[in-house]
Enzyme design. Structure first.
Site, PDB file in Angstrom:
ATOM      1  N   GLU A   1      -5.495  -8.313  -0.259  1.00 62.45           N
ATOM      2  CA  GLU A   1      -6.359  -8.038   0.794  1.00 62.45           C
ATOM      3  C   GLU A   1      -7.580  -7.783   0.560  1.00 62.45           C
ATOM      4  O   GLU A   1      -7.913  -6.893  -0.039  1.00 62.45           O
ATOM      5  CB  GLU A   1      -5.546  -6.732   1.479  1.00 62.45           C
ATOM      6  CG  GLU A   1      -4.144  -6.983   2.327  1.00 62.45           C
ATOM      7  CD  GLU A   1      -3.887  -5.951   3.117  1.00 62.45           C
ATOM      8  OE1 GLU A   1      -4.559  -4.913   3.688  1.00 62.45           O
ATOM      9  OE2 GLU A   1      -2.652  -5.588   3.097  1.00 62.45           O
TER      10      GLU A   1
ATOM     11  N   GLU B   1       0.905  -1.021  -0.011  1.00 58.62           N
ATOM     12  CA  GLU B   1      -0.101   0.008   0.003  1.00 58.62           C
ATOM     13  C   GLU B   1       0.809   1.196  -0.219  1.00 58.62           C
ATOM     14  O   GLU B   1       0.523   2.181   0.846  1.00 58.62           O
ATOM     15  CB  GLU B   1      -0.884   0.155   1.215  1.00 58.62           C
ATOM     16  CG  GLU B   1      -2.123  -1.294   1.198  1.00 58.62           C
ATOM     17  CD  GLU B   1      -3.256  -0.967   1.924  1.00 58.62           C
ATOM     18  OE1 GLU B   1      -3.219  -0.229   3.068  1.00 58.62           O
ATOM     19  OE2 GLU B   1      -3.980  -1.858   2.122  1.00 58.62           O
TER      20      GLU B   1
END
Ligand code: AHR
Length: 504
Positions: free
Chosen positions: A292, A172
């Site tokens: 995720e 991320e």
């Protein structure tokens, strides 16, 4: 409402990579400590691995586990977690405001993966560190003894390389919460140069670049385009993350429709991938790593703890029956896109937004979302079959627009066919006719599990009542002589039907 699902059992739409049913263990909350690892627990082996937890993981049949983060990885020094445990430093983890004891690290994870019958998917720290730390970690894991890092691993008790094939290039990296956040250009260049160095070590590594952390990020999906313009040739897949939650939805129907968000996100990210493919004249098609995904309500499951505490309760969401239906819907989306989604990891596996919960020193149990995940992982492998659903009504939802009341698809693994059906309608049963191929009775039903409304859509499983939400077997589902199966789907239900050749 009369619905027909035609399934073409002799054809294949695409192969399903088993790693679609991957999962995730981050150094976060009680995922590792008192989750998978709890020395002294009555169920722990000599290494501290909880066997009761491993038993549930075997039930899920998890093909791959991502590690060690997540946000944690972006300031993690992997060297802290190897070597004699007594000499490992206690370090402050900025991402989650806790202390990391480093009693569990890379080698323990590799051993645990063997015990869990899974393969590791490792992530590099591209937040505070870069190419050098990444290449040294890869060498530590994969180089033969006789080289500096291969010898270091051997000195730590692991003479044989761990042979890790799949690696995430950071986590991320667009998130303001990420230690060492980067712009798309900075990250794209770093991902490319890191991949370049790693490919010099081993061209066969499978490398995953970071896409945006979610579809609401301001740069989505331009981030994807820019990053790939820098590293397309050197990576195998681009990551996608998505968390959904009931809070903020206008009604149950609105919430149950939210897997549509995942569908749109996949389409948007694929558009960015394919644009760069065309622009740069690549032959290779970019795959996706949905590494995720889950239901996550950030406001829930966090105990109040002193800053820099060790393994407090964080992100311990307790899942409802409604959440299980949403997870079932998300699994249908992943399966539908399994031609391009090569890897996917539910986030996460134990205690932290997880299908498995544990109590320290006590039991391990299955959350509601465990069930659709287990069913898809066990029965949704092999190939995705072409199928066609007609006659399903749809309901208008304020957040997600029109949402089909019934969704279904089918897979085939060897000579077994699985059919997955979700009925989101809340008021009436739906009559569904399943038609297999050519109208002849070539199949027999060998299993039909249904996860049906336990009477309260917000029912949960707890340590004291772990079976409140669990699938039941239906025994009177049969294939008629004309090759059809008639099903009456109760409102709010999830079905997994298993078929085998009639003669077998
Ligand atoms: O899974 C929990 C967190 O969600 C991960 O650490 C991070 O990557 C994401 O924001």
């Amino acid at each position: 409402m009369s619905i027909t699902l035609r399934v073409f059992t002799d054809l294949a739409q695409n192969a399903i990579d088993p790693r679609l049913y991957g999962n995730f263990i981050e150094h976060l909350g009680r995922a590792v400590y008192t989750g998978i690892y709890e020395p002294g627990h009555p169920e722990a082996d000599a290494r501290g691995f909880r066997q009761d937890v491993l038993k549930l993981i075997h039930e899920l049949d998890v093909p791959m586990v991502r590690y060690p983060g997540g946000n944690f990885v972006s300031a993690y020094d992997w060297e802290d977690g190897v070597g004699p445990a007594a000499q490992r430093p206690r370090r402050l983890d900025y991402a989650w405001g806790v202390t990391e004891t480093n009693q569990f690290g890379t080698n323990e994870f590799m051993e645990w993966c063997k015990a869990a019958k899974t393969e590791p998917m490792m992530a590099f720290n591209l937040g505070t560190r870069g190419i050098d730390a990444a290449r040294q970690l890869v060498e530590y894991c994969n180089a033969p003894a006789g080289s500096k890092f291969g010898d270091l691993r051997k000195a730590h008790g692991y003479a044989e390389p761990h042979a890790v094939r799949t690696w995430c290039l950071g986590n991320e990296m667009d998130g303001p919460w990420q230690t060492g956040r980067k712009t798309a250009v900075e990250y794209g260049r770093l991902a490319n140069e890191t991949a370049n160095a790693l490919r010099q070590f081993d061209p066969k590594l499978e490398l995953i670049a970071c896409g945006s952390s979610g579809p609401l990020m301001p740069e989505f999906p331009d981030w994807e385009r820019v990053v790939l313009e820098h590293c397309y040739a050197n990576v195998d897949a681009l990551s996608i993350h998505l968390y959904v939650r009931e809070d903020g939805h206008k009604s149950l129907a609105d919430y149950l429709a939210c897997p549509a968000q995942m569908e749109h996100q996949i389409r948007d990210v694929l558009a960015a991938c394919d644009f760069v493919k065309a622009k740069q004249r690549h032959k290779k098609t970019m795959m996706l790593s949905f590494d995720e995904w889950n239901v996550w309500d950030m406001a829930k499951g966090n105990e109040t703890f002193a800053r820099w505490a060790t393994a407090p309760r964080q992100l311990e969401n307790i899942y409802t029956f409604a959440d299980a239906l949403v997870v079932a819907g998300m699994l249908l989306v992943l399966l539908r896109h399994s031609g391009r989604v090569r890897y996917a990891c539910m986030a996460q596996l134990v205690n932290v937004i997880a299908p498995i919960m544990t109590s320290p020193g006590g039991a391990a149990w299955r959350q509601t979302i465990f069930h659709p995940l287990r069913q898809a992982s066990r029965h949704g492998r092999g190939v995705l079959l072409p199928s066609h659903l007609t006659g399903a009504s749809s309901s208008d939802t304020p957040t997600h627009g029109p949402s089909p009341d019934v969704e279904a698809l089918a897979t085939r693994d060897g000579d077994h066919v699985s059919v997955f059906i979700l009925h989101r309608g809340q008021t009436a049963p739906a009559a569904l006719t399943l038609r297999l191929d050519d109208g002849a009775s070539r199949w027999r039903v060998v299993g039909h599990e249904v996860l049906a409304n336990p009477g309260d859509v917000h029912a949960v499983n707890t340590e004291q009542a772990p079976e409140t939400v669990a699938p039941r077997q239906v025994t009177d589902t049969h294939v008629a002589p004309d090759g059809t199966v008639s099903l009456s789907l109760p409102p709010l239900s999830w079905h997994v039907l298993r078929l085998a050749p009639a003669g077998a």
